[in-house]
Design a protein around this motif. Structure first.
Motif, PDB file in Angstrom:
ATOM      1  N   ASN A 265       0.848  -1.191   0.000  1.00 39.43           N
ATOM      2  CA  ASN A 265       0.000   0.000   0.000  1.00 39.43           C
ATOM      3  C   ASN A 265       0.884   1.241   0.000  1.00 39.43           C
ATOM      4  O   ASN A 265       1.594   1.506   0.977  1.00 39.43           O
ATOM      5  CB  ASN A 265      -0.916   0.008   1.232  1.00 39.43           C
ATOM      6  CG  ASN A 265      -1.994   1.071   1.129  1.00 39.43           C
ATOM      7  OD1 ASN A 265      -1.782   2.135   0.545  1.00 39.43           O
ATOM      8  ND2 ASN A 265      -3.170   0.776   1.664  1.00 39.43           N
ATOM      9  N   PRO A 266       0.870   2.017  -1.056  1.00 38.96           N
ATOM     10  CA  PRO A 266       1.750   3.195  -1.127  1.00 38.96           C
ATOM     11  C   PRO A 266       1.396   4.276  -0.110  1.00 38.96           C
ATOM     12  O   PRO A 266       2.179   5.214   0.070  1.00 38.96           O
ATOM     13  CB  PRO A 266       1.545   3.690  -2.567  1.00 38.96           C
ATOM     14  CG  PRO A 266       0.232   3.127  -2.990  1.00 38.96           C
ATOM     15  CD  PRO A 266       0.073   1.833  -2.280  1.00 38.96           C
ATOM     16  N   ARG A 267       0.219   4.166   0.541  1.00 37.71           N
ATOM     17  CA  ARG A 267      -0.113   5.158   1.569  1.00 37.71           C
ATOM     18  C   ARG A 267       0.706   4.955   2.848  1.00 37.71           C
ATOM     19  O   ARG A 267       0.655   5.782   3.738  1.00 37.71           O
ATOM     20  CB  ARG A 267      -1.612   5.102   1.896  1.00 37.71           C
ATOM     21  CG  ARG A 267      -2.497   5.670   0.801  1.00 37.71           C
ATOM     22  CD  ARG A 267      -3.898   5.958   1.312  1.00 37.71           C
ATOM     23  NE  ARG A 267      -4.621   4.731   1.554  1.00 37.71           N
ATOM     24  CZ  ARG A 267      -5.368   4.097   0.667  1.00 37.71           C
ATOM     25  NH1 ARG A 267      -5.467   4.596  -0.559  1.00 37.71           N
ATOM     26  NH2 ARG A 267      -6.013   3.000   0.954  1.00 37.71           N
ATOM     27  N   LEU A 268       1.406   3.847   2.936  1.00 39.19           N
ATOM     28  CA  LEU A 268       2.288   3.621   4.071  1.00 39.19           C
ATOM     29  C   LEU A 268       3.700   4.033   3.657  1.00 39.19           C
ATOM     30  O   LEU A 268       4.283   3.458   2.743  1.00 39.19           O
ATOM     31  CB  LEU A 268       2.250   2.150   4.493  1.00 39.19           C
ATOM     32  CG  LEU A 268       2.928   1.816   5.827  1.00 39.19           C
ATOM     33  CD1 LEU A 268       2.170   0.683   6.532  1.00 39.19           C
ATOM     34  CD2 LEU A 268       4.368   1.406   5.633  1.00 39.19           C
ATOM     35  N   ARG A 269       4.231   5.036   4.321  1.00 42.67           N
ATOM     36  CA  ARG A 269       5.533   5.592   3.951  1.00 42.67           C
ATOM     37  C   ARG A 269       6.572   5.279   5.022  1.00 42.67           C
ATOM     38  O   ARG A 269       6.323   5.460   6.215  1.00 42.67           O
ATOM     39  CB  ARG A 269       5.431   7.109   3.772  1.00 42.67           C
ATOM     40  CG  ARG A 269       4.545   7.530   2.607  1.00 42.67           C
ATOM     41  CD  ARG A 269       4.402   9.012   2.508  1.00 42.67           C
ATOM     42  NE  ARG A 269       3.630   9.562   3.620  1.00 42.67           N
ATOM     43  CZ  ARG A 269       4.135  10.295   4.580  1.00 42.67           C
ATOM     44  NH1 ARG A 269       5.409  10.591   4.583  1.00 42.67           N
ATOM     45  NH2 ARG A 269       3.369  10.761   5.548  1.00 42.67           N
ATOM     46  N   LEU A 270       7.734   4.827   4.588  1.00 37.55           N
ATOM     47  CA  LEU A 270       8.814   4.456   5.502  1.00 37.55           C
ATOM     48  C   LEU A 270       9.851   5.568   5.585  1.00 37.55           C
ATOM     49  O   LEU A 270      10.176   6.198   4.576  1.00 37.55           O
ATOM     50  CB  LEU A 270       9.511   3.186   5.022  1.00 37.55           C
ATOM     51  CG  LEU A 270       8.850   1.841   5.277  1.00 37.55           C
ATOM     52  CD1 LEU A 270       9.750   0.722   4.762  1.00 37.55           C
ATOM     53  CD2 LEU A 270       8.571   1.652   6.745  1.00 37.55           C
ATOM     54  N   GLU A 271      10.337   5.799   6.802  1.00 39.68           N
ATOM     55  CA  GLU A 271      11.488   6.687   6.998  1.00 39.68           C
ATOM     56  C   GLU A 271      12.489   5.938   7.875  1.00 39.68           C
ATOM     57  O   GLU A 271      12.184   5.608   9.021  1.00 39.68           O
ATOM     58  CB  GLU A 271      11.068   8.001   7.669  1.00 39.68           C
ATOM     59  CG  GLU A 271      12.253   8.935   7.893  1.00 39.68           C
ATOM     60  CD  GLU A 271      11.860  10.225   8.596  1.00 39.68           C
ATOM     61  OE1 GLU A 271      10.635  10.448   8.777  1.00 39.68           O
ATOM     62  OE2 GLU A 271      12.752  10.999   8.965  1.00 39.68           O
ATOM     63  N   LEU A 272      13.656   5.641   7.326  1.00 39.87           N
ATOM     64  CA  LEU A 272      14.677   4.890   8.052  1.00 39.87           C
ATOM     65  C   LEU A 272      15.713   5.857   8.603  1.00 39.87           C
ATOM     66  O   LEU A 272      16.290   6.656   7.851  1.00 39.87           O
ATOM     67  CB  LEU A 272      15.351   3.874   7.133  1.00 39.87           C
ATOM     68  CG  LEU A 272      14.422   2.926   6.359  1.00 39.87           C
ATOM     69  CD1 LEU A 272      15.234   1.962   5.509  1.00 39.87           C
ATOM     70  CD2 LEU A 272      13.529   2.146   7.315  1.00 39.87           C
ATOM     71  N   VAL A 273      15.957   5.799   9.905  1.00 38.04           N
ATOM     72  CA  VAL A 273      16.933   6.684  10.554  1.00 38.04           C
ATOM     73  C   VAL A 273      17.835   5.839  11.442  1.00 38.04           C
ATOM     74  O   VAL A 273      17.350   5.173  12.366  1.00 38.04           O
ATOM     75  CB  VAL A 273      16.231   7.767  11.399  1.00 38.04           C
ATOM     76  CG1 VAL A 273      17.269   8.599  12.155  1.00 38.04           C
ATOM     77  CG2 VAL A 273      15.369   8.653  10.518  1.00 38.04           C
ATOM     78  N   ASP A 274      19.125   5.872  11.151  1.00 35.30           N
ATOM     79  CA  ASP A 274      20.114   5.220  12.020  1.00 35.30           C
ATOM     80  C   ASP A 274      20.742   6.313  12.884  1.00 35.30           C
ATOM     81  O   ASP A 274      21.417   7.212  12.363  1.00 35.30           O
ATOM     82  CB  ASP A 274      21.179   4.533  11.165  1.00 35.30           C
ATOM     83  CG  ASP A 274      22.177   3.770  12.023  1.00 35.30           C
ATOM     84  OD1 ASP A 274      22.405   4.171  13.175  1.00 35.30           O
ATOM     85  OD2 ASP A 274      22.728   2.765  11.551  1.00 35.30           O
ATOM     86  N   PRO A 275      20.550   6.274  14.211  1.00 36.25           N
ATOM     87  CA  PRO A 275      21.070   7.349  15.073  1.00 36.25           C
ATOM     88  C   PRO A 275      22.578   7.529  14.962  1.00 36.25           C
ATOM     89  O   PRO A 275      23.068   8.645  15.159  1.00 36.25           O
ATOM     90  CB  PRO A 275      20.672   6.896  16.486  1.00 36.25           C
ATOM     91  CG  PRO A 275      19.533   5.965  16.285  1.00 36.25           C
ATOM     92  CD  PRO A 275      19.804   5.272  14.972  1.00 36.25           C
TER      93      PRO A 275
END
Length: 506
Positions: A100-110
């Motif tokens: 579902n393209p309405r679910l957006r991922l943001e990956l952040v490595d501290p």
């Protein structure tokens, strides 16, 4: 034959031009074909899980939830890439996003993205979490957080190492990955208009969830509740006031004066309807009955009158008043924290009643936190400090916290599902003073998540087994391998290069 005839070109200019045009057209055709294939692949793709265990095949329940996303959901993966479960987490969430393209991922490595990590901490007020790994679901400001410790089922595995005292060293091993259960549950939570609510009972000297007092305040625990998707409110049960129907979790934290019979009856009715209750006592009620003891006994829990001390696990400056208790019980509440510890202050003893008289077939009482075998029970206090009498104080391993669950009773309709209780002998471990000590914050979070657990909504989504491959080498084998990798292989290349150089010189 003349020299001009020998050096004349094989192709005329017109032929070379024709060949160049053909090559250019061929290149453009290939490029156009690649563009068309990619265009069609983006819009009409097909996905298939070819893994042997079908590890990335989503359950029908998850697919149904993903199809019903009403609005955009942002998923912040605030996670260190070198963590054991990083690839499982990101691969599974990418599968969600592909559905579902309405679910957006943001990956952040501290570690690798400090600027993005600071922005995320500021945006979601994650400053108190420091470097911890988490996954945060955000749908129009409604937030649900999944913590790293919850993602796996763990057990303790003995290693070949021995401690300084000659005892076997254990390591924590992840057995199963519960990502799909937790992520789908988080999605249901953030897209659902239903709001979970926790009520703090007041009127008997309990901790105040709005108080920022550094010692007795409970504002940090209230913040933890909100991080886990629960709204907080206070409640008094005096007079005609009843426990509201929207109460998903009732909290009684550190009462100092007894509850009335009328209040106890209201709480008993709430529990019989499948209520969820968190009760933490503390040293301030020492020497007096709170009347909660009889209510807890009806649920298979005995609240002792004495303090439990553990001099072997006390901090040096506390004069034996605090305990750093190792977490060793494999209960659902404590399993993610195995090999961790909880920091308590003068806890009362809370244990399971060893009796078959109650409805043992539906009531399950588990002791989930204990002192060491060197624990001491103390009943005398002078000038606010416990008095240890080695001759008369009982010694042994004492329970400090229990988890109670009662399944459905035949013929009785429990409006809220199965009843669950957490009863602990110390409320101070969640106060503003101690909540950040040791694993107190995690233990509090796991307690409330177990209490408001709604996994029955996720039937059919099972934890996925994690495969782990280990290569056990002796010290001699390790040294041989190091010599081979660091000496023999580079040396062979250097020797071969030297031989080639010498041969070419000749």
């Amino acid at each position: 034959m003349s020299k001009a005839a020998v050096t004349s070109p094989s192709f005329s200019f017109s032929r070379r031009l024709g060949a160049g045009v053909e090559v250019l057209i061929a290149c453009l055709s290939v490029l156009a074909l690649v563009v068309m294939v990619n265009y069609l692949a983006v819009r009409h793709y097909w996905r298939k899980d070819f893994s042997a265990s079908q590890r990335w095949t989503l359950s029908p329940r998850t697919l149904k939830v993903l199809e019903s996303l009403p609005a955009g959901v942002k998923v912040l993966v605030y996670y260190h890439q070198d963590d054991r479960l990083y690839s499982e987490v990101t691969d599974l969430l990418r599968e969600y996003a592909a559905r579902n393209p309405r679910l957006r991922l943001e990956l952040v490595d501290p570690n690798r993205q400090p600027v993005e990590a600071n922005l995320a901490r500021t945006r979601y007020n994650l400053a108190a979490l420091n470097q911890r790994n988490l996954i945060l679901f955000d749908c129009n400001g409604k937030i649900k957080t999944v913590y790293q410790q919850d993602l796996g089922d763990y057990d303790l595995e003995p290693t070949a190492e021995l401690s300084e005292t000659g005892q076997t060293v254990f390591r924590r091993r992840a057995k199963n990955f519960k990502g799909e259960q937790l992520f789908t549950s988080a999605l249901i939570h953030v897209i659902s208009p239903r709001v979970l609510k926790a009520y703090f009972v007041q009127g008997h000297g309990e901790h105040d969830p709005a108080s920022t007092d550094e010692i007795m305040g409970y504002s940090k625990f209230a913040h933890l509740l909100r991080e886990n998707g629960l709204e907080t409110a206070t409640l008094t049960l005096f007079g005609t006031a009843e426990i509201p129907n929207d109460c998903h979790l009732l909290i009684i934290a550190g009462p100092r004066t007894p509850l009335t019979q009328d209040e106890l009856e209201k709480i008993a009715r709430y529990l019989n309807q499948g209520g969820r209750l968190m009760v933490f006592l503390n040293y301030r009620s020492f020497g007096r009955s709170l009347n909660l003891e009889s209510l807890m006994a009806a649920w298979g829990v005995m609240v002792g009158e004495r303090f439990a001390l553990d001099p072997a696990n006390a901090t040096p400056t506390s004069q034996f008043q605090d305990l750093v208790v190792p977490i060793t019980e494999p209960h659902a509440v404590t399993r993610p924290l195995l090999m961790g510890s909880a920091h308590l202050l003068l806890p009362r003893v809370v244990s399971a009643i060893k009796s078959s008289g109650r409805a043992a077939e539906t009531l399950k009482v588990d002791e989930i936190l204990h002192t060491s075998n060197e624990g001491i029970l103390v009943k005398d206090v002078e000038n606010g400090r416990p008095v240890i009498n080695p001759a008369s104080n009982p010694r042994g391993r004492f329970s400090l916290m229990v988890a109670v669950e009662k399944g459905a009773v035949p013929g009785v309709r429990a409006e809220r599902g199965s009843t669950r209780l957490i009863v602990g002998g110390d409320s101070m471990f969640l106060s503003n003073q101690l909540i950040e000590s040791r694993n107190n914050r995690d233990l509090g979070g796991h307690c409330l998540n177990w209490l408001v657990d709604q996994t029955y909504l996720l039937a059919g989504i099972e934890p996925r087994p994690l495969q782990e491959y280990r290569l056990d080498l002796t010290r001699r084998q390790l040294l041989t391998l190091n010599a081979l990798l660091l000496g023999a292989l580079p040396g062979s290349v250097l020797l071969l290069g030297t031989l080639v150089w010498l041969r070419r010189r000749k």
